[in-house]
Motif scaffolding. Sequence first.
Motif, PDB file in Angstrom:
ATOM      1  N   ASP A   1       1.271  -3.488   5.255  1.00 16.00           N
ATOM      2  CA  ASP A   1       1.886  -3.016   4.018  1.00 16.00           C
ATOM      3  C   ASP A   1       3.256  -3.682   3.867  1.00 16.00           C
ATOM      4  OD1 ASP A   1       2.963  -1.559   1.877  1.00 16.00           O
ATOM      5  OD2 ASP A   1       3.372   0.225   3.096  1.00 16.00           O
TER       6      ASP A   1
ATOM      7  N   THR B   1       0.834  -1.207   0.000  1.00 15.44           N
ATOM      8  CA  THR B   1       0.000   0.000   0.000  1.00 15.44           C
ATOM      9  C   THR B   1       0.865   1.252   0.000  1.00 15.44           C
ATOM     10  OG1 THR B   1      -0.241  -0.237   2.410  1.00 15.44           O
ATOM     11  CG2 THR B   1      -2.012  -1.096   1.029  1.00 15.44           C
TER      12      THR B   1
ATOM     13  N   ARG C   1      -3.770  -1.301  -2.653  1.00 18.87           N
ATOM     14  CA  ARG C   1      -4.984  -0.743  -2.047  1.00 18.87           C
ATOM     15  C   ARG C   1      -6.229  -1.393  -2.639  1.00 18.87           C
ATOM     16  NH1 ARG C   1      -1.732   4.083  -2.126  1.00 18.87           N
ATOM     17  NH2 ARG C   1      -2.517   4.611  -4.189  1.00 18.87           N
TER      18      ARG C   1
END
Length: 384
Positions: free
Chosen positions: A81, A39, A48
């Motif tokens: 992430d 992300t 995302r």
Amino acid sequence: MTFKVTAVLGALIWAGTGSVFAAAPQDPAVVKIGHVAPTSGQSAHLGRDNEDGARLAIEDLNAQGVVIGGRKVKLELVAEDDGADPKQATAAAQKLVDAKVAGVIGHLNSGTTLPASKIYNDAGIAQISPSATAPKYTLQGFKTAFRVVANDVHLGGTLGRYAIEQLKGKVVAVIDDRTAYGQGVADEFEKGVKAAGGTLVARESTTDKATDFSAILTSIKAKKPDILFFGGMDSVGGPMLRQMKQLGLQAKFVGGDGICTADLPKLSGSALSSIQVVCAEAGGVEGEQKKTLEAFRARFKTRFNHEVKLYAPYVYDAVQVMVAAMVKAGSSDPVKYLPTLAATQDYPGVTGRIGFDAKGDIRHGALTIYTYKSGQRESLGVVR
């Protein structure tokens, strides 16, 4: 709202329980589902997109109510992430293990999925990748590893034959981005080209963060290929297309699912001419199933205010099939539900019927071949 009820009911009816929607007397137990994707960085738009797919699945299941082992549960998404970086990926994987997630959906890239998979396996936690296509992922012998898309052997090899047999290519050049995904799919494409009688005149490498390809493309242009294959992601493929146009290199640009995104026209700008690009997405639906997938896409756009970019439907299905296995097994403990997950054969997902083979690969994996016309992606058909 018809689609939501149908999709979730399908998952829970498949799970073989009549009490899924019944009220439970206890307070809901929390079941954590991990998700990992980049992300941040160049692939953040795809990461995302994946995370939104997971979030929508969790929201749908919680809205309907899920009972596992006689107790109502609340599903909680724990998102990390990995920046598309292998070291960051292993750190993210360990965080999810420490958070005691019941299962993990991810990672997006093969290069991050592979090192993280050992951490999940050592912890005994189920992992379903919605997008990693490297064959090695499911060849490690891990009983925790699954995927819901076809692997590079199928994707790259099919594209290689398609380039020669359908696009009538004769002279082929190949560039990869040195990642596990890029190199893997390029290797299989090369094999497919040779098997179909094509001639490979160049094999070059760049990186997944490169922006200047002039030297490589100039060298390739001198060899006059009619097909240029790129093994990598759209964030590199787009700028590469722009530089191809600047150099007057007019070969067909062919790639795997990494470039086959809704963002490629924006990333390549005016360089993307109609039918110049041919790419394949690992997955595909036909017939009545198209309506189900289109309904999902419409609902996704309403919820997040952006179109599905690539893998969100596969992430959604991965969450659903994992939770359905928990429901059927009567437990969110991976030790107890992993055998049920592995035995999945005919789960009704938005991306089609899902079943796993003995390695954890999806059975009967499909590919959808696409091109771009007037800046829009257009399907050329499904190949199995």
